[in-house]
Structure formats: structure tokens, C-alpha cells
Design a protein around this motif. Structure first.
Motif, mmCIF file in Angstrom:
data_model
loop_
_atom_site.group_PDB
_atom_site.id
_atom_site.type_symbol
_atom_site.label_atom_id
_atom_site.label_comp_id
_atom_site.label_asym_id
_atom_site.label_seq_id
_atom_site.Cartn_x
_atom_site.Cartn_y
_atom_site.Cartn_z
ATOM 1 N N THR A 186 -10.232 41.141 -31.491
ATOM 2 C CA THR A 186 -10.594 39.991 -32.325
ATOM 3 C C THR A 186 -11.946 40.187 -33.010
ATOM 4 N N SER A 234 -15.207 27.244 -23.215
ATOM 5 C CA SER A 234 -15.905 27.771 -24.398
ATOM 6 C C SER A 234 -17.114 26.881 -24.662
ATOM 7 N N SER A 252 -11.565 30.445 -26.134
ATOM 8 C CA SER A 252 -10.279 30.758 -25.519
ATOM 9 C C SER A 252 -9.890 29.620 -24.607
ATOM 10 N N ASP A 253 -8.609 29.525 -24.305
ATOM 11 C CA ASP A 253 -8.065 28.325 -23.686
ATOM 12 C C ASP A 253 -6.894 28.689 -22.794
ATOM 13 N N ARG A 271 -6.054 25.243 -30.218
ATOM 14 C CA ARG A 271 -5.405 26.167 -29.291
ATOM 15 C C ARG A 271 -4.078 26.559 -29.927
ATOM 16 N N THR A 274 0.634 30.968 -28.025
ATOM 17 C CA THR A 274 0.307 32.316 -27.550
ATOM 18 C C THR A 274 0.752 33.385 -28.542
ATOM 19 N N ASN A 279 -6.142 38.715 -27.377
ATOM 20 C CA ASN A 279 -7.145 38.632 -26.307
ATOM 21 C C ASN A 279 -7.627 40.020 -25.887
ATOM 22 N N ASN A 282 -11.211 41.479 -24.252
ATOM 23 C CA ASN A 282 -12.115 40.474 -23.679
ATOM 24 C C ASN A 282 -12.332 40.763 -22.194
ATOM 25 N N PRO A 294 -3.548 32.982 -21.437
ATOM 26 C CA PRO A 294 -4.748 32.552 -22.139
ATOM 27 C C PRO A 294 -4.530 32.722 -23.641
ATOM 28 N N VAL A 295 -5.219 31.913 -24.399
ATOM 29 C CA VAL A 295 -5.065 31.932 -25.848
ATOM 30 C C VAL A 295 -6.448 31.930 -26.474
ATOM 31 N N THR A 296 -6.666 32.795 -27.451
ATOM 32 C CA THR A 296 -7.906 32.772 -28.213
ATOM 33 C C THR A 296 -7.689 31.916 -29.454
#
Lengths: 574, 574
Positions: A186, A234, A252-253, A271, A274, A279, A282, A294-296
Motif C-alpha cells: 500500500t 487507527s 486498518s479495521d 472500511r 476485503t 495488507n 504491514n 483485516p481490511v486497510t
């Protein structure tokens, strides 16, 4: 009375660290790290706080209001930092503004944000300035051509996003000397598209807090009321974007970690579904975990800016060239819908934790405005929110917290209270076996289809819900994730957005009826008793809008129609 | 000499069934089930075999050739059943052909296929005929309008695809009385789009064979050489589609189960990327398993027909309305590429099992034709095929085969030899814990990115590889999955396609050099020693073409350019 301790599993979850090792080796390294942060604040961006930080916290100081009233920026700097990312890239591309002048204004505002809120792990504004100069030079040498759709945009990054050659610790003491060999995917993409980096922001230990505590920075504070939390995980992104110190923030979430800081601190946070934003690279504790991904995603002060990020990142960044987890699914242009054709299902209570008075007020006002604009509103009474809540908690910990505990044990660092809280989710340190993990996945898939069937059968376009049962709580006192984590287990794209309303100690009080309320659980009691009208002065009030899985584009398009046109929220105005 | 037994783990994997229960309760139920199948063969579709089935098997009988030479169909029936699905729907839509006449021809040819190859678990041609009549009536009553893009197409289904009101056993004895309450999502969509169902086809116990053995039907045979296997696990689909008894077949693939039966039996088979075709509602043993996802996909006699299936299913079927696992990613129209712009990486040997002479010949001929057409060919030497092979095997069994063993134990049924083989994959009955499972996922993701980087760095469009190290083997003797399962762990869309070549006992012999070869493993020896030129007469020779993850459309478009235009393969011609 409900106590924190009663929620903890009888398992020595905080007893696997070598505190001696931490104190002798890692603590001094962290102190040196923090000293470098202190020293990296450029003189020209330094401010004198009006009172000591403790006093400001005690008096619920509004740092954003002070920024304007004390004129901490020049008029020009205010103009630039109160312009949307969308307009900034247009102005730079048109040659009206330079990357350097844009950068300087944001660097200053971000550094001020940090001095009030403690939002940064790292500041490198000098390096950012050099980069901005290079971008200006490139544009000059190439007949005004920009390097990409984000040319010259100052973008803030949650610390765990690896940057080549820089320490990337992800909140863990053990990684205090971990220098990233290369940019995460990213960061690589954003850089390629023209972003300027200058600040890396705070996040809590293990990421598993809707707050900010770790052994580097302690708590990050809410810019609109320094007594309160900026949210998390975050955390620093919420603070710096809401304060106006960044055009776009990368968070991220996995349980609410983009939406909580956006909602609490005063900006919008998205958010995505997916697999749209990578990600990869990271530094985090969820390797190989697929039950709840997890989702960025971005934080910003306008929905259009969130769209700018998504479209540029996906369509020009093509993350699937670097990370096969990312879907080659282009961001499609979706027009703002005719709101009279929309059906929105509203969650007023999720059956687990009653919302506090300011949230109740915002829900009522927003629903009234939507109805007045012609939106069809129906009420969604969730059947399985308890099952979803319990299942997602089990998923978070189903490796018995093996990975996060291993990373903590490496340094022997102390475990912050709210990390201890989430390490006790599900069955805590119990290692699930593969078959048990699959059972959780099957429950999840049934839940996803139950909600999807609801959308389809009722022609529902979006779900409107609280982003949390309260406005931003006091630091260290955020317990319930149910309003956000439901959309992680369901994997629905969800926009946490500002309603434009702020907590009002006069208006937002518990009624007599409220006081006779019988709590449905100890968790609800713990959360509800935390809301005392006088202690949440001016806290931003946010809600959430969710769409069907992968209907990200439709969600943001509707977000503009609702937030800009119906609610008339403008976060660039003070 | 290498023996089957030496590969088995010392664990009593076949000792958890109650054989008494099976013999007294389930075996009689299966016999009754099979008797109903026998009785369901309509008199008008019955044929007299030229010799006993055992004799035909022993003499490597070519049933397809006999179908034509003995004129088992009328000229009209041959015309219809040697027309592509794409043309058939066009002719029905134009009113040139009726659904009933199309159906009758296919029902006859499918029933004949079954009598030779043993490809059906269930035949319900009378019901299919009624459905075809309804479709004709609908079209007549609606001014020629069809119900959908598959109006009137006879489509065969792997047995585990649930059909409302019908027994759906998925190959398990325990499910011999399991009546599906509703159609699986895929059956529902195909029915809605106009498909006519009439045959449900064989699959092996646990699905984990590239062969067909279960306790219902034993082995399914190869239509071009009855001594050989039809492949698996979509065993009956391979046989019936290749025989011309179905316009399109629905199979599934977790280790090669669409591609093996297509390759072996003589048609094309497409394993799409995950999440494009729904698996929801199928009766199978992979619930909640996400490390290597099963994929549903089509078998057909032309690439255009595979495209027809994918586009109609996705764009008109919208599986995401019923199953959130399915991606709302429309099937996009991609033009046939200019082959002179293509770069194809060729795998001649995967480093694990040497290919047999007919495969070697086909690879050389196809590469020569591609090069002559202007395709740029490079050779891919796989570095990590062993790691991929071992990892995917561990994934298959990482719940210690908990689910499949539970389902087998319910009836106490005997375990066929090749199911026993795959139950011994990885660490067999060892239950992995959640953290160990995540380790496997991390290895998988690294492998995926390694291949993706290779595609991107070398500008490779497709990978050409053997679909197996041999042509169709003898029934019960298919051991190595490495050439197919690599694309499951990588999740790359892969087309198994006919080269138009057939095994020739004169041409396809081991050379003197081959005979001095030193085997790299016992597995390779086992596989290579199984190839004796005289015992594979006329076996179809297939290869595989793979694309990047989610480049399904580009793959099929290139498949047409390569298979139709360059190789000039026409499976409708005899």
C-alpha cells in the motif's frame, strides 16, 4: 457495580513476559525512539500549549477550536488545509498550487495535531518536504504532467504500514529496532501515485483495541475534547485527519479500527470490503488468519476524498500486480443515487448494548432528515447479533492469541488494560483446532447469508446504525465492539460518517425512563454507566452506513448524497 | 518395486467404521438405490452392448467410435448432439429447434453413455422431457421469448449438487436417504436460466480422488477406452460430456477434479478462480475450509461453451444474491487476443513426476504450433513445486480428515483404495491446530505471490502445462496430483483442454534414454511404471492453460485463439 476484572478469564494471560528483559533492554530503546520523535519536531512547527497538557485534558479542551481562535496557522495555511484532497490534486495538477506549499501547510497542522493529541509515532517532515520538491520539479520538467492521481497529496499512515528503511514496530516493543526492508504494497502504491509521507501514527498494542494504548505512546487524545479517546486502533489517523493535519489517512479495521477513530475523532472512515486494498507488508499479528480478515482503508474529511483514494489506489495502483490476495476488480464509477429510490434499514439498538443519549438523538435526527428527503426507512431488528458478537470474538482469539502473545513475550512488555481485555475475548488463550475453527467459519457464512437474504428480500440498499453505543469514551474505557465488529464478521463495506452534530451536556441526558432501565448484561451496564453527560462535551457524533458485500462503490455514492446533500455536513468548515 | 501400502501412514485410518452396520443397513439401501437407477433407463434409450462389459473393458473398447459406426443415434440425433451449446441456445431462441427435440437426443445419448461408462448415479429423463415441454410452451406463449440464456440446454450435474426433493448423497453411503430440501444455488440459477436437468453423475467417496470409486457405482470408465478411468472427482461429468451426452456439465475441483475428468475422458474443463461460481448447498466434506477452496465449474466440448456457461451464470444468475461467498464481479467480454502478442511459459516437467511419452509428444507438438503462430514461448522451471505439493496435501487433511471420517463412520462403509490414499495425504489423521493451519496459509500466500511476481516480471500471459503426468490411467491407479493441485493452491484459473491428439502405442513409447532414467522418488516410479504403451490405446491427450488469479475471461478468450484457431481442435466432429 460492574468491574473490569470480572470479564477476564481465569488464565494467566499477562504472565508470559520477562519484565526484567523489558526494563533493561526494550524500555531504554523505546525511550530513545521517543526522544527522536520529540527532536524531529521542527522549530517552525512548535507551539506553546495554552496550559499544561494535564490541565487541558482535565478541562475537556477543544484543540480544533483553539487552532482557529488562536490563529495557529496563517490564512493561506488555513485555506490549504481546509481544502479537500480532491480539490488539492486538481489545483496542483492545474499548476495553481505547488506540492511544496501544500505540504508545508499540512506538515505544520499535523505537527500541531501531534502536540495536542499525541497522534504520531514518527514525524519526518523534512523528508516530506524534499519529496514535495521533487514532485514539483518533475511536474515542471514534464510540461505540467503529474506522476499520478495523488500527486502532491500529504497522506498519513498508521505506523504498521512498512516504509523502506524506517523502523516499523507495529506497536510492539519487540520491533523497536525492526527496519523495514521495503515499502508495504500500500505504501508502494501510494508513493507511486504521488503521495507525500511525513507522519506515521499511533496504534495500540496488538491492534485489538478501539483505543490507542501501547508502551510507546500511551494514549492518543481526541482533538475535539482532549479528555476523550481518539478511538482506535487507527488512533493517530483519527486524530490527525480530524484535526486537518492530513488530506487522507491510511488505517486498518478488523473490528472497527478505521470506523472508531473516524467516528470518535471527527472525520469519516471507510472500511472497504476485503481484498480491495492490500495488507501485504504491514507489521501485524494476523498472519494467515482468514476467518475475519483485516481490511486497510482510508479516513478523510469528505466522502469524495474517500472515493478518490479508493479509485486511484485500485484503478491506477493495481495492487493485484503485487499481492494476489487483492482482487483485480476495478473501482467503478457510480452516480449519486436518487435518494427517493433508496430503502435504508435502521438499527436503533443491536440487542446487546443500549446507545447513549447523543447517539439516540443523532439517529432520530438523521432518520427524520432522510425521511423528509424521501428515503424509505424500515427498522432492522437484528436476530443474531449476540451470536455474531460471540463468534467474531472467538475468531479473534482462536489461535489462543498465539501470534500476539509470542510477539509480546519477545520483549516482556507490560500489557495495556484494553489489550488484556481483548486477549480475553472468546476463549482467550485456548488454542482452537482446525475443525473448531471451521465451525466458526460456517456460523459466519450462515450469518452473512442471513443478512444478504434480508437485503435482497426487502430491497434494502443500506443499513444505518450506530458506530458505537456512545460518542468517544474516556481513554482506556472502551469495551463494547458489537456495533462495529458485526460488519467485520459480515464483511460488509461500511462508512463511519459524521452527522455534523456534537455532544451537548444539556440535551444529551439520560431520561427518567432510562434510569429505570434493566440492564441486559454486565457489559451493557459497564458501557452505559460510563456515559455521564458532563464529561463528553463537544464530542463528535457519528453513525455508520453499510452496504452489501462488494457494493463499495454504491455505498460511497450514496454516502455523498446523504452526508453532503441531505445532512449538509462540511468538515472543512469551522 | 514400489507398493501402494508403503505410502500409507501407520494410522488405523480404515478402522473406524462399523462394517456390520453398513452390511445390514446401508448396503441394502444402496442396492435399492441402484435398482431404481437401472429401472429408470427408458426402453427407447436401451442398447445391447456388442459384448459383455468385462470383455469390452479388456479389449480397450472405444465406445464413442462404436456410437457412430453402429449408428446408435439417428442422423437428426447426431446433428443435434454434435452441435455446440452456444449454437443450440441460438437455434432454440430463433425457433429453429425445440427444447423437446434437443432434449430427447441428449437424453438418449446420455443414457447410452451411462450403459458403456457407468457415469450416472441418477437418470430422470422423463422429468427432463416434461421440463423441456414446459420451456417450449413458455416460449410459444411469450412470443418466442426464452426464460433465459440457457433456455432448453440439457445440462448434467455432478451428483453432490443438491436438487430439491431428490436424494443427494454426495458419494456417501450415510446419505443414501438424504433428500435435499432445496436446489443448491448453482442448480437454482441454471434452472432459472433455462437448463434442463436429467442426469446426475458419479463422483468418488470424499471427492478426494482423480478417479471415481465409491460404494454406489464402483468405477466410471473412459468413453474412448473402457479399460481406462474417466478421471475424477467429476468422474461421470467427464464421461457424459466427452461422450456427447450433455451440452454442459457441472463439476467441482479442489485438486484437479474438473480438469482430470475432462482431460482423461476427452473434453475441455474449466476450473475458474474461486468465488465466481457458488458451491452453496452441495453435499460435500469441506465445510468452513478456506485454505484451499473447492471451485465449481463447467465441462464442455468447446471453449465457447465454457464461456457461455460462465457469462450466463454470473451475469444473469447473480449468485451473490443467494451466496455472499460469490463475488459480484461481472463476467466481462474479452476479445480473442492477437497470439503474436502472447507470452506463454511452458512447464515440461514439474520436478516431481516425469511425464509419459504421449504427454511429452503433445507438449512438443503444441509448443511447435504455438511458436509457428508467433506466440513467444519461454520455459518455466518451477522452484517450489514440492513445497506446494506438500502444503496442499497438508491442507486437504489438516482437520485430521475429521469431517470426511465422521461422514464415513456414520455408515461404516468400506473405504475405496484411492480414498484411503488421499486420507493419507499430509499428516493423515493428525488434527492441526489453528496456528499450524495459519502457517500453511502463509506458505500458500508466499507461493501465490512468487508465481504472480513471475507472471508480472516476465510479462507472461499464460502457463502451459501437463494436466497430469500421463493420459487417463487404469481405474484405481491414479496417484499423483501435482500437475493439477498446484493451480488449486495458487488459485489460478485453469483450462484443461484437448489437444486433438490421442495416445498411439507405436509412437508413444519410452525411449532407451528413458529406460536408464533414475527416479527422483517412489511416487514417480509408481506413476511412470504404470505407463505401458499398449494399455492406453486411443486415450485423449490433454494439456492445461493457466492464467493469473481472476484473469478467467482472458484465459478463455486465449483458449479459443489457441485451441480453435491454432490447434484446430473440434470435439463435435468424429
Amino acid at each position: 457495580m460492574v468491574s473490569f476484572e470480572q470479564f477476564l478469564i481465569q488464565d494467566p494471560l499477562d504472565n508470559y513476559g520477562d519484565r526484567e528483559l523489558y526494563n533493561t533492554k526494550f524500555k531504554p530503546l523505546i525511550e530513545a525512539y521517543n526522544k527522536r520523535l520529540e527532536e524531529s519536531i521542527l522549530d517552525e512547527y512548535k507551539i506553546t500549549l495554552p496550559k499544561s497538557r494535564d490541565e487541558l485534558i482535565a478541562e475537556q479542551f477543544d484543540a480544533v477550536d483553539y487552532l482557529y481562535s488562536a490563529k495557529l496557522l496563517s490564512e493561506r495555511e488555513f485555506e490549504i488545509t481546509d481544502t479537500s484532497a480532491t480539490e488539492i490534486v486538481a489545483k496542483i495538477a492545474a499548476g495553481e498550487w505547488t506540492a511544496v506549499e501544500v505540504f508545508t501547510a499540512y506538515a505544520k497542522r499535523a505537527t500541531i495535531a501531534h502536540q495536542f493529541t499525541n497522534c504520531a509515532h514518527e514525524l519526518f517532515t523534512q523528508e516530506g518536504l524534499e519529496r514535495a520538491k521533487e514532485l514539483d520539479a518533475y511536474q515542471k520538467e514534464n510540461d505540467g504532467k503529474t506522476v499520478g492521481p495523488l500527486h502532491g497529496l500529504p497522506i498519513s499512515l498508521k505506523e504498521f504500514v512498512s516504509l523502506e528503511g524506517k523502523i516499523t514496530h507495529g506497536g510492539y516493543a519487540a520491533f523497536v529496532e525492526n527496519v523495514a526492508e521495503k515499502d508495504s504494497v500500500t505504501a508502494h502504491i501510494l508513493r507511486k501515485l504521488g503521495a507525500v509521507f511525513y507522519i506515521r501514527t499511533t496504534q495500540p498494542l496488538t491492534l485489538m483495541q478501539l483505543d490507542s494504548e501501547n508502551n510507546y505512546s500511551g494514549f492518543t487524545k481526541n482533538p475535539f475534547n482532549l479528555l476523550l479517546s481518539s478511538g482506535g486502533s487507527s488512533s493517530g489517523e483519527g486524530a490527525v485527519v480530524s484535526f486537518g493535519g492530513s488530506t487522507l489517512g491510511v488505517g486498518s479495521d478488523i473490528g472497527g479500527s478505521i470506523r472508531s477513530p473516524a467516528a470518535f475523532s471527527g472525520c469519516h472512515g471507510f472500511r472497504p470490503t476485503t481484498r480491495r486494498i492490500s495488507n501485504l507488508g504491514n507489521v501485524a499479528n494476523y498472519s494467515g488468519q482468514e476467518s475475519v480478515s483485516p481490511v486497510t482503508g482510508p479516513l478523510a474529511r469528505s466522502v469524495a476524498d474517500l472515493e478518490l483514494f479508493m479509485k486511484a489506489y485500485i484503478n491506477s495502483g493495481k495492487p493485484w500486480d503485487m499481492d494476489t490476495w487483492s482482487l483485480p476488480k476495478l473501482w467503478k464509477d457510480v452516480a449519486k443515487p436518487d435518494v427517493k429510490q433508496l430503502t435504508i434499514a435502521v438499527v436503533k439498538d443491536d440487542g446487546l448494548v443500549r446507545v447513549s443519549p447523543p447517539i439516540r438523538r443523532a439517529l432520530a435526527e438523521v432518520v427524520a432528515k432522510l425521511e423528509a428527503a424521501g428515503v424509505k426507512i424500515i427498522e432492522l431488528k437484528q436476530k443474531n447479533s449476540k451470536l455474531a458478537y460471540e463468534t467474531v470474538h472467538k475468531m479473534y482469539c482462536c489461535d489462543g492469541n498465539y501470534e500476539s502473545r509470542s510477539l509480546i513475550a519477545k520483549s516482556g512488555e507490560p500489557i495495556p488494560r484494553l489489550t488484556q481485555w481483548s486477549l480475553n475475548y472468546g476463549e482467550g488463550a485456548k488454542m482452537y483446532n482446525c475443525a473448531e475453527n471451521r465451525q466458526l467459519n460456517m456460523i459466519r457464512d450462515d450469518l452473512r447469508n442471513e443478512y444478504n437474504d434480508y437485503f435482497v428480500a426487502n430491497n434494502v440498499d443500506f443499513i444505518l446504525s450506530p458506530a458505537y453505543n456512545n460518542v468517544a469514551p474516556h481513554s482506556g474505557e472502551i469495551y463494547n465492539w458489537s456495533y462495529t465488529s458485526i460488519f467485520n464478521i459480515l464483511d460488509l463495506p461500511t462508512l463511519a460518517f459524521q452527522t455534523g452534530l456534537k455532544q451537548d451536556p444539556e440535551l444529551d441526558v439520560w431520561t427518567e425512563e432510562d434510569k429505570n432501565y434493566t440492564y441486559r448484561s454486565d457489559l451493557e451496564q459497564l458501557e452505559n454507566e460510563n456515559y455521564k453527560p458532563d464529561e463528553f462535551k463537544g464530542a463528535p457524533i457519528a453513525l455508520q452506513l453499510s452496504a452489501r458485500r462488494y457494493f463499495d462503490e454504491e455505498l460511497l455514492a450514496a454516502g455523498k448524497a446523504i452526508i453532503d446533500d441531505i445532512l449538509k455536513v462540511d468538515l472543512f468548515k469551522h
